[in-house]
Scaffold this motif. Structure first.
Motif, mmCIF file in Angstrom:
data_model
loop_
_atom_site.group_PDB
_atom_site.id
_atom_site.type_symbol
_atom_site.label_atom_id
_atom_site.label_comp_id
_atom_site.label_asym_id
_atom_site.label_seq_id
_atom_site.Cartn_x
_atom_site.Cartn_y
_atom_site.Cartn_z
ATOM 1 N N LEU A 10 0.832 -1.216 0.000
ATOM 2 C CA LEU A 10 0.000 0.000 0.000
ATOM 3 C C LEU A 10 0.857 1.252 0.000
ATOM 4 C CD1 LEU A 10 -2.843 -0.740 2.582
ATOM 5 C CD2 LEU A 10 -2.870 -1.060 0.108
ATOM 6 N N ALA A 11 2.015 1.160 0.606
ATOM 7 C CA ALA A 11 2.953 2.287 0.686
ATOM 8 C C ALA A 11 4.301 1.683 1.050
ATOM 9 C CB ALA A 11 2.509 3.284 1.759
ATOM 10 N N GLU A 12 5.309 2.540 1.151
ATOM 11 C CA GLU A 12 6.621 2.014 1.506
ATOM 12 C C GLU A 12 6.537 1.332 2.880
ATOM 13 O OE1 GLU A 12 9.574 5.060 1.544
ATOM 14 O OE2 GLU A 12 11.097 3.667 2.293
ATOM 15 N N TYR A 15 1.887 -3.083 3.989
ATOM 16 C CA TYR A 15 1.333 -4.130 3.127
ATOM 17 C C TYR A 15 -0.081 -4.493 3.557
ATOM 18 C CZ TYR A 15 6.158 -4.605 1.694
ATOM 19 O OH TYR A 15 7.403 -4.338 1.210
ATOM 20 N N GLU A 16 -0.823 -4.969 2.561
ATOM 21 C CA GLU A 16 -2.198 -5.431 2.823
ATOM 22 C C GLU A 16 -2.276 -6.900 2.425
ATOM 23 O OE1 GLU A 16 -6.493 -3.847 1.365
ATOM 24 O OE2 GLU A 16 -5.090 -4.283 -0.235
ATOM 25 N N ALA A 17 -2.988 -7.701 3.204
ATOM 26 C CA ALA A 17 -3.221 -9.089 2.796
ATOM 27 C C ALA A 17 -4.623 -9.494 3.216
ATOM 28 C CB ALA A 17 -2.192 -10.018 3.447
ATOM 29 N N TRP A 18 -5.263 -10.279 2.339
ATOM 30 C CA TRP A 18 -6.561 -10.869 2.679
ATOM 31 C C TRP A 18 -6.319 -12.354 2.940
ATOM 32 C CZ3 TRP A 18 -11.262 -8.438 3.283
ATOM 33 C CH2 TRP A 18 -11.345 -7.107 2.860
ATOM 34 N N ILE A 19 -6.838 -12.826 4.070
ATOM 35 C CA ILE A 19 -6.607 -14.220 4.463
ATOM 36 C C ILE A 19 -7.951 -14.926 4.597
ATOM 37 C CG2 ILE A 19 -5.557 -15.747 6.200
ATOM 38 C CD1 ILE A 19 -3.975 -13.266 7.178
ATOM 39 N N ILE A 49 -7.956 -6.437 12.811
ATOM 40 C CA ILE A 49 -8.791 -6.883 11.683
ATOM 41 C C ILE A 49 -9.279 -5.609 11.012
ATOM 42 C CG2 ILE A 49 -10.919 -8.096 11.031
ATOM 43 C CD1 ILE A 49 -10.465 -9.776 13.673
ATOM 44 N N SER A 50 -8.738 -5.315 9.838
ATOM 45 C CA SER A 50 -9.058 -4.014 9.239
ATOM 46 C C SER A 50 -10.141 -4.102 8.178
ATOM 47 C CB SER A 50 -7.798 -3.361 8.674
ATOM 48 O OG SER A 50 -7.419 -4.007 7.507
ATOM 49 N N GLY A 51 -10.657 -5.294 7.957
ATOM 50 C CA GLY A 51 -11.762 -5.454 7.017
ATOM 51 C C GLY A 51 -12.226 -6.901 7.003
ATOM 52 N N VAL A 52 -13.463 -7.088 6.586
ATOM 53 C CA VAL A 52 -14.045 -8.434 6.503
ATOM 54 C C VAL A 52 -14.847 -8.500 5.221
ATOM 55 C CG1 VAL A 52 -15.729 -9.999 7.559
ATOM 56 C CG2 VAL A 52 -14.203 -8.691 9.020
ATOM 57 N N ASP A 53 -14.693 -9.604 4.490
ATOM 58 C CA ASP A 53 -15.487 -9.794 3.271
ATOM 59 C C ASP A 53 -15.784 -11.284 3.140
ATOM 60 O OD1 ASP A 53 -16.706 -9.697 0.843
ATOM 61 O OD2 ASP A 53 -14.946 -9.044 -0.288
ATOM 62 N N GLY A 54 -16.981 -11.700 3.513
ATOM 63 C CA GLY A 54 -17.335 -13.127 3.481
ATOM 64 C C GLY A 54 -16.420 -13.922 4.383
ATOM 65 N N ASP A 55 -15.691 -14.887 3.795
ATOM 66 C CA ASP A 55 -14.788 -15.736 4.580
ATOM 67 C C ASP A 55 -13.423 -15.086 4.815
ATOM 68 O OD1 ASP A 55 -16.693 -17.648 4.622
ATOM 69 O OD2 ASP A 55 -15.748 -18.974 3.146
ATOM 70 N N VAL A 57 -10.552 -12.132 5.905
ATOM 71 C CA VAL A 57 -10.229 -11.014 6.798
ATOM 72 C C VAL A 57 -9.036 -10.267 6.207
ATOM 73 C CG1 VAL A 57 -11.091 -11.894 8.999
ATOM 74 C CG2 VAL A 57 -8.802 -12.541 8.253
ATOM 75 N N ARG A 58 -9.040 -8.961 6.417
ATOM 76 C CA ARG A 58 -7.934 -8.153 5.894
ATOM 77 C C ARG A 58 -7.008 -7.723 7.030
ATOM 78 N NH1 ARG A 58 -8.785 -2.380 2.935
ATOM 79 N NH2 ARG A 58 -9.647 -1.836 4.965
ATOM 80 N N ILE A 59 -5.696 -7.816 6.760
ATOM 81 C CA ILE A 59 -4.711 -7.233 7.673
ATOM 82 C C ILE A 59 -3.912 -6.193 6.888
ATOM 83 C CG2 ILE A 59 -4.469 -9.124 9.322
ATOM 84 C CD1 ILE A 59 -1.996 -10.064 7.662
ATOM 85 N N ILE A 60 -3.517 -5.128 7.586
ATOM 86 C CA ILE A 60 -2.643 -4.112 6.988
ATOM 87 C C ILE A 60 -1.526 -3.903 7.995
ATOM 88 C CG2 ILE A 60 -2.461 -1.690 6.307
ATOM 89 C CD1 ILE A 60 -5.346 -1.867 5.328
ATOM 90 N N PHE A 61 -0.300 -4.087 7.564
ATOM 91 C CA PHE A 61 0.785 -4.072 8.539
ATOM 92 C C PHE A 61 2.018 -3.361 8.010
ATOM 93 C CE2 PHE A 61 3.201 -7.347 6.339
ATOM 94 C CZ PHE A 61 2.211 -7.966 5.585
ATOM 95 N N MET A 62 2.762 -2.830 8.969
ATOM 96 C CA MET A 62 4.032 -2.169 8.637
ATOM 97 C C MET A 62 5.155 -3.138 8.943
ATOM 98 S SD MET A 62 5.437 1.383 10.117
ATOM 99 C CE MET A 62 4.556 2.384 8.947
ATOM 100 N N THR A 63 6.157 -3.176 8.088
ATOM 101 C CA THR A 63 7.295 -4.054 8.364
ATOM 102 C C THR A 63 8.219 -3.352 9.359
ATOM 103 O OG1 THR A 63 8.321 -3.193 6.367
ATOM 104 C CG2 THR A 63 7.283 -5.331 6.191
ATOM 105 N N VAL A 64 8.292 -3.937 10.566
ATOM 106 C CA VAL A 64 9.148 -3.344 11.602
ATOM 107 C C VAL A 64 10.186 -4.338 12.123
ATOM 108 C CG1 VAL A 64 7.535 -1.585 12.429
ATOM 109 C CG2 VAL A 64 7.438 -3.874 13.399
ATOM 110 N N GLY A 65 9.918 -5.607 11.992
ATOM 111 C CA GLY A 65 10.834 -6.615 12.530
ATOM 112 C C GLY A 65 10.718 -7.905 11.752
#
Ligand SMILES: Cc1cc2nc3c(=O)[nH]c(=O)nc-3n(C[C@H](O)[C@H](O)[C@H](O)COP(=O)(O)OP(=O)(O)OC[C@H]3O[C@@H](n4cnc5c(N)ncnc54)[C@H](O)[C@@H]3O)c2cc1C
Ligand code: FES
Length: 278
Positions: A10-12, A15-19, A49-55, A57-65
């Motif tokens: 999403l930016a430097e 990241y976004e991922a749907w699981i 949990i930054s979003g839900v769509d049916g089955d 879930v969305r996560i949005i995370f910054m790489t820190v470690g």
């Protein structure tokens, strides 16, 4: 195993991922989080949990470690070993009147799901999202869609109003005081920004991000002091009354494992083949 159905940047460093995790998505409410473990040697990390769509879930995370970097390397079709959730108390959603949602940096990830829930409950929602610069700002379009009004700030003035989100929040409190405010971002940003609403006596919530281990109230690692009482962010929160939180203690506890985290980052930067997090 939990399959990643979509993954993107999403930016430097964000990241976004749907699981695919139906047992989480089915019960998830605004403000809750999940705990995931990439594989059997991986560390458990909490993510909102930054979003839900049916089955999904969305996560949005910054790489820190170590773990967030490994997570960022996963692609569509890859799998994660564990996804536990939803955890934590949901956001206190009710009809307040006018609500202001303030997000800083990756903390913006928490806002759309809360904004949607507050809209459904009949509130007018004003969003204020801020980042260090234009390139680091995330979810602008999504927030614009769900909010009645959206204000943008950047520290360097490369987009929107120059300065911190606390500025427009103060102006709103002075000219058209809202009924409730949420502030979500780095601890120092939550401390400073939620301090703005205190003299106005406006109910303000923050979502705390102390180090968590088990996420079930058993280990005590996420303890925070709110209103002079010890609370566990994983089961009593993560949202708390901003004006009662001891932010200085939170920040000092967040630095508790800095040496171990540095050691882990150095070890994994060298290309350890075990895939673990030690
Ligand atoms: C309830 C909750 C929800 C969260 N939601 C999100 C989210 O939606 N998106 C996101 O990017 N991050 C979120 N975090 C923070 C996320 O859990 C950490 O960034 C992650 O655990 C770091 O793991 P790591 O192995 O990559 O880094 P580590 O090597 O473990 O740590 C590297 C650095 O990351 C920071 N860090 C470590 N743990 C935390 C923590 N629990 N909270 C804040 N900073 C930490 C510290 O500065 C540390 O020095 C959340 C934390 C909590 C408690
Ligand atoms: S993470 Fe262990 S008690 Fe909250």
């Amino acid at each position: 195993m939990y399959r990643i159905t979509a993954a993107s940047a999403l930016a430097e460093n964000v990241y976004e991922a749907w699981i695919s995790a139906p047992h989480v998505s089915r019960h998830a409410e605004a403000g809750q989080f999940l705990v995931l473990r990439i594989d059997e040697k991986g560390e458990r990390i909490p993510l909102t949990i930054s979003g839900v769509d049916g089955d999904l879930v969305r996560i949005i995370f910054m790489t820190v470690g170590t773990t967030t970097r490994r997570l960022a390397a996963l692609k569509e079709g890859d799998t994660i070993l564990d996804v536990v959730g939803p955890l934590g108390e949901p956001t206190e959603v009710k009809s307040y009147g006018t609500c202001v949602l303030v997000g800083g940096g990756v903390g913006i990830a928490c806002l759309p799901i809360i904004a949607k829930a507050l809209k459904v409950a009949g509130n007018t929602v004003i969003g204020i999202i801020g980042a260090r610069n234009k390139d680091l700002l995330i979810l602008e379009d999504e927030m614009r869609e769900v909010c009645d009004e959206l204000i943008i700030t950047t520290d360097d003035g490369s987009y929107g109003i120059k300065g911190f989100a606390a500025g427009p929040l103060k102006e709103i409190c002075e000219t058209r005081p809202p009924d409730a405010v949420w502030v979500i971002g780095p601890a120092i940003m939550m401390k400073v920004t939620s301090g703005v609403t205190k003299p106005f006596g406006i109910r303000t919530f923050v979502s705390l991000n102390p180090i968590m281990v088990d996420g079930t109230g058993m280990c005590g690692s996420c303890r925070v002091v709110v209103g002079g009482e010890t609370r566990f962010a994983c089961v009593d929160g993560p949202e708390f009354d901003a004006h009662a939180v001891d932010f200085d203690l939170l920040m000092s506890r967040q630095r508790f494992y800095t040496d171990e985290e540095k050691e882990s980052a150095t070890h994994h930067a060298g290309g350890c083949s075990c895939g673990g997090n030690h």
